[in-house]
Write a protein that holds these residues in place. Structure first.
Motif, mmCIF file in Angstrom:
data_model
loop_
_atom_site.group_PDB
_atom_site.id
_atom_site.type_symbol
_atom_site.label_atom_id
_atom_site.label_comp_id
_atom_site.label_asym_id
_atom_site.label_seq_id
_atom_site.Cartn_x
_atom_site.Cartn_y
_atom_site.Cartn_z
ATOM 1 N N VAL A 1 0.913 -1.227 0.138
ATOM 2 C CA VAL A 1 0.068 -0.075 0.020
ATOM 3 C C VAL A 1 1.101 1.214 -0.042
ATOM 4 C CG1 VAL A 1 -1.932 -1.202 1.110
ATOM 5 C CG2 VAL A 1 -0.346 -0.104 2.490
ATOM 6 N N ALA A 2 1.951 1.101 0.230
ATOM 7 C CA ALA A 2 3.134 2.350 0.177
ATOM 8 C C ALA A 2 3.011 3.066 -1.050
ATOM 9 C CB ALA A 2 4.303 1.968 0.658
ATOM 10 N N GLN A 3 2.812 4.370 -0.878
ATOM 11 C CA GLN A 3 3.200 5.124 -2.417
ATOM 12 C C GLN A 3 4.241 6.151 -2.240
ATOM 13 O OE1 GLN A 3 1.159 4.682 -5.066
ATOM 14 N NE2 GLN A 3 0.080 3.222 -3.820
ATOM 15 N N ASP A 4 4.687 6.197 -1.019
ATOM 16 C CA ASP A 4 5.681 6.952 -0.828
ATOM 17 C C ASP A 4 7.153 6.152 -0.705
ATOM 18 O OD1 ASP A 4 7.131 9.665 0.210
ATOM 19 O OD2 ASP A 4 7.513 8.557 1.653
ATOM 20 N N PHE A 5 8.335 6.699 -1.051
ATOM 21 C CA PHE A 5 9.642 5.841 -1.327
ATOM 22 C C PHE A 5 10.261 5.841 0.137
ATOM 23 C CE2 PHE A 5 14.262 5.685 -1.417
ATOM 24 C CZ PHE A 5 14.465 4.401 -2.288
ATOM 25 N N GLY A 6 9.837 6.692 0.973
ATOM 26 C CA GLY A 6 10.617 6.671 2.470
ATOM 27 C C GLY A 6 9.758 5.456 3.325
ATOM 28 N N VAL A 7 8.336 5.418 3.069
ATOM 29 C CA VAL A 7 7.546 4.664 3.705
ATOM 30 C C VAL A 7 8.100 3.232 3.400
ATOM 31 C CG1 VAL A 7 5.158 3.596 4.204
ATOM 32 C CG2 VAL A 7 5.688 6.016 3.999
ATOM 33 N N PHE A 8 8.127 3.180 1.986
ATOM 34 C CA PHE A 8 8.449 1.746 1.271
ATOM 35 C C PHE A 8 9.764 1.342 1.777
ATOM 36 C CE2 PHE A 8 9.398 -1.128 -2.024
ATOM 37 C CZ PHE A 8 8.430 -1.694 -2.571
ATOM 38 N N LEU A 9 10.758 2.247 1.792
ATOM 39 C CA LEU A 9 12.146 1.747 2.588
ATOM 40 C C LEU A 9 12.099 1.325 3.614
ATOM 41 C CD1 LEU A 9 15.288 2.099 1.897
ATOM 42 C CD2 LEU A 9 15.100 4.679 2.703
ATOM 43 N N ALA A 10 11.291 2.017 4.827
ATOM 44 C CA ALA A 10 11.263 1.629 5.834
ATOM 45 C C ALA A 10 10.811 0.111 6.012
ATOM 46 C CB ALA A 10 10.474 2.507 6.653
ATOM 47 N N ALA A 11 9.493 -0.256 5.380
ATOM 48 C CA ALA A 11 8.829 -1.292 5.314
ATOM 49 C C ALA A 11 9.911 -2.391 4.915
ATOM 50 C CB ALA A 11 7.385 -1.349 4.459
ATOM 51 N N TRP A 12 10.481 -1.973 3.805
ATOM 52 C CA TRP A 12 11.588 -2.859 3.211
ATOM 53 C C TRP A 12 12.711 -3.384 4.281
ATOM 54 C CZ3 TRP A 12 11.362 -4.733 -2.125
ATOM 55 C CH2 TRP A 12 12.222 -5.392 -2.589
ATOM 56 N N ALA A 13 13.160 -2.351 4.963
ATOM 57 C CA ALA A 13 14.151 -2.828 5.953
ATOM 58 C C ALA A 13 13.403 -3.608 6.805
ATOM 59 C CB ALA A 13 14.579 -1.458 6.529
ATOM 60 N N VAL A 14 12.535 -3.285 7.502
ATOM 61 C CA VAL A 14 11.952 -4.259 8.459
ATOM 62 C C VAL A 14 11.660 -5.649 8.021
ATOM 63 C CG1 VAL A 14 10.115 -4.589 10.131
ATOM 64 C CG2 VAL A 14 10.949 -2.299 9.666
ATOM 65 N N GLN A 15 11.272 -5.954 6.825
ATOM 66 C CA GLN A 15 10.985 -7.230 6.352
ATOM 67 C C GLN A 15 12.140 -7.987 6.388
ATOM 68 O OE1 GLN A 15 10.778 -7.879 1.928
ATOM 69 N NE2 GLN A 15 8.763 -8.671 2.135
ATOM 70 N N GLY A 16 13.413 -7.257 6.426
ATOM 71 C CA GLY A 16 14.611 -8.087 6.320
ATOM 72 C C GLY A 16 14.954 -8.792 7.488
ATOM 73 N N VAL A 17 13.903 -8.635 8.686
ATOM 74 C CA VAL A 17 14.051 -9.513 9.891
ATOM 75 C C VAL A 17 13.967 -10.984 9.661
ATOM 76 C CG1 VAL A 17 12.825 -9.939 11.896
ATOM 77 C CG2 VAL A 17 13.231 -7.600 11.277
ATOM 78 N N TYR A 18 13.483 -11.399 8.383
ATOM 79 C CA TYR A 18 13.474 -12.841 8.034
ATOM 80 C C TYR A 18 14.717 -13.584 8.040
ATOM 81 C CZ TYR A 18 14.541 -11.808 3.307
ATOM 82 O OH TYR A 18 15.490 -11.058 2.137
ATOM 83 N N ALA A 19 15.851 -12.567 8.002
ATOM 84 C CA ALA A 19 17.383 -13.423 7.992
ATOM 85 C C ALA A 19 17.415 -13.892 9.223
ATOM 86 C CB ALA A 19 18.381 -11.945 7.865
ATOM 87 N N ALA A 20 16.665 -13.569 10.310
ATOM 88 C CA ALA A 20 16.936 -14.235 11.570
ATOM 89 C C ALA A 20 16.105 -15.498 11.750
ATOM 90 C CB ALA A 20 16.303 -13.426 12.658
ATOM 91 N N TRP A 21 15.328 -15.969 10.485
ATOM 92 C CA TRP A 21 14.690 -17.287 10.706
ATOM 93 C C TRP A 21 15.587 -18.425 10.845
ATOM 94 C CZ3 TRP A 21 10.080 -16.236 6.843
ATOM 95 C CH2 TRP A 21 9.311 -15.427 7.295
ATOM 96 N N LEU A 22 16.374 -18.362 10.025
ATOM 97 C CA LEU A 22 17.349 -19.520 9.811
ATOM 98 C C LEU A 22 17.856 -19.983 11.199
ATOM 99 C CD1 LEU A 22 18.388 -22.085 8.356
ATOM 100 C CD2 LEU A 22 20.076 -20.453 7.215
ATOM 101 N N PRO A 23 18.738 -18.947 11.853
ATOM 102 C CA PRO A 23 19.422 -19.166 12.869
ATOM 103 C C PRO A 23 18.587 -19.661 14.012
ATOM 104 C CG PRO A 23 19.609 -16.921 12.507
ATOM 105 C CD PRO A 23 19.057 -17.663 11.221
#
Length: 485
Positions: A101-123
């Motif tokens: 739903v993000a239309q602004d690059f800043g909002v999209f950037l913040a959400a994209w960064a938080v999505q990277g938490v999946y890197a913790a799933w494997l350990p």
């Protein structure tokens, strides 16, 4: 000889079917890693930003995951790995929904960064598997087999994500918000699976989270990437942005000194003292440059129209997914053959060969980037080496670690890889923006990306040459190497 069906049954039966559910979790992680790669040009057009700006998405995500992974792993040891897996899955689900739903690059950037938490799933999943198998006669072997199964699911998910992202992007081109929402359905399934089917780990570790260490690491990463952002905005000719970036690098020194004084640090630099360990961690950091930092440039180069800019492949979204899919399939092949090649030679020789192949693949792109077969062939070569490194580095770090420090060593491998990828993504954004034509990245920028990826991979191979000859091996002669180290 062990019956394969019986062996598979033991893995699947671990923890009352735990591994079967974790396969789905890691498959989803792979989908997230592959799905967006062929869509990056569409993301740039959707948000009305420059192609080079998509590299900041990767840089922000890698930076946050570099902080989140050690913190969540530590919290898992203290309060429960399943609890942290559920928390991280919920965060990823929320972030994936915001992307749609993000239309602004800043909002999209913040959400994209938080999505990277999946890197913790494997350990976190490996810790869960280890906990459920503790006390059994073949606990270590079960953990290795189960971990191999979920890593295979990760690679399969990346293939499905890369191919599916391109196809869905083409089919729903007029409704891009829906294209971005599709992965969220899988992540919602992960939340449900972890909440309802995954049991909690047993046993807790005494200690506390190194909050000052988290703050220091955050400042280091923010100053470095912030300085590179200013370089991007103000141009490479300005001196002060480079000084800000250099300040961030210098801040690494007090961070390391502080961590060395702590008995329970966020990042334990003591494990780097072994002659078998520091080359592995250096290799992980250098490997992160290509495996994490070069995916965005590969996608945008493939989408660039040669009729307009004189370079690029001019592929559609669905056609780009074939290039990414071929790369990931070759990674899967490289990962699956690592153990066989190591048995025929040594793990050290195989690691050197894998790093050499990775560098060769990227350097081949410098003269051979005019046609799809040329680019695909070079990426297959790089993928074979990269896949072997993905499988080999955690095992090598564990084998080189002192007794009782295998978890710290394998976790540090992930952290250094993410740091290398985060820095590379920011540097590549600057390179692609230099001399750019309109919204497309510059050809000189793409050549810079390929040269940096190739040279760093070959530097990794050179560093591995300093590892003792039988390091990481199960042979009796290697035991002395490990004990002396």
């Amino acid at each position: 000889m062990t019956d394969p069906a019986r062996r598979t049954g033991r893995i699947a039966g671990l923890g009352g079917g735990l591994v079967g559910w974790l396969v789905f979790v890691e498959f989803t992680s792979g989908v997230l890693q592959g799905y967006y790669v062929p869509l990056l040009t569409d993301v740039a057009r959707h948000l009305d930003v420059h192609d080079a700006d998509v590299n900041w998405l990767e840089a922000a995500q890698l930076m946050l995951s570099a902080i989140a992974v050690p913190v969540l792993a530590k919290l898992g040891d203290l309060y429960g790995h399943r609890r942290m897996l559920l928390l991280s899955a919920a965060l990823v689900a929320a972030a994936t929904g915001v992307l749609a739903v993000a239309q602004d690059f800043g909002v999209f950037l913040a959400a994209w960064a938080v999505q990277g938490v999946y890197a913790a799933w494997l350990p976190l999943q490996v810790a869960l598997i280890h906990s459920r198998s503790r006390g059994q006669a073949d606990a270590a072997a079960r953990t290795r087999r189960a971990t191999g199964l979920i890593v295979a699911a990760l690679q399969a998910g990346a293939i499905v994500g890369a191919l599916g992202g391109g196809q869905i992007g083409g089919a729903l081109a007029g409704r891009f918000w829906l294209v971005l929402l599709v992965p969220g359905l899988l992540v919602a399934g992960v939340v449900a699976v972890v909440a309802l089917r995954v049991p909690e780990s047993t046993g807790r570790q005494d200690g506390e989270v190194d909050v000052p260490g988290v703050a220091l690491l955050s400042v280091v990463l923010l100053v470095i990437t912030g300085g590179l952002t200013f370089v991007r905005v103000n141009g490479a000719g300005e001196l002060w942005p480079w000084l800000v970036t250099a300040l961030g690098v210098l801040l690494v020194v007090p961070f390391v000194r502080y961590e060395l004084r702590r008995t329970d640090p966020l990042v334990d630099f003591r494990v780097l003292r072994s002659p078998s360990m520091w080359p592995v961690q250096l290799t992980a950091g250098l490997f992160g440059v290509s495996v994490l930092g070069a995916q965005g440039p590969l996608s945008t180069f493939a989408r660039t129209d040669p009729a307009v800019h004189g370079y690029g492949l001019g592929l559609s979204t669905s056609e780009v997914s074939i290039v990414i899919g071929g790369y990931v399939v070759s990674m899967l092949l490289g990962a699956s053959q690592f153990s066989r090649v190591s048995a025929a030679t040594t793990p050290r020789v195989t690691l050197i060969g894998a790093a050499t192949l990775t560098g060769l693949g990227y350097l081949l792109l410098v003269p051979l980037h005019d046609t799809l077969p040329q680019v695909l062939g070079a990426m297959v070569v790089a993928g074979l080496g990269s896949g072997a490194l993905v499988a080999a580095l955690p095992a090598a770090a564990a084998a080189a670690a002192p007794a009782g420090r295998t978890g710290v060593a394998t976790g540090l491998t992930n952290t250094t890889k993410v740091l290398g990828g985060s820095l590379a993504s920011a540097v590549f954004a600057v390179a692609l923006a230099s001399g750019a034509q309109g919204t497309a990245g510059s050809l000189s920028g793409y050549v810079t990306v390929w040269v940096v990826c190739g040279v760093t991979a070959w530097l990794a191979a050179l560093s591995l040459a300093f590892v003792p000859r039988l390091a990481f091996s199960d042979r009796p002669e290697a035991a002395g190497v490990r004990e002396v180290a």
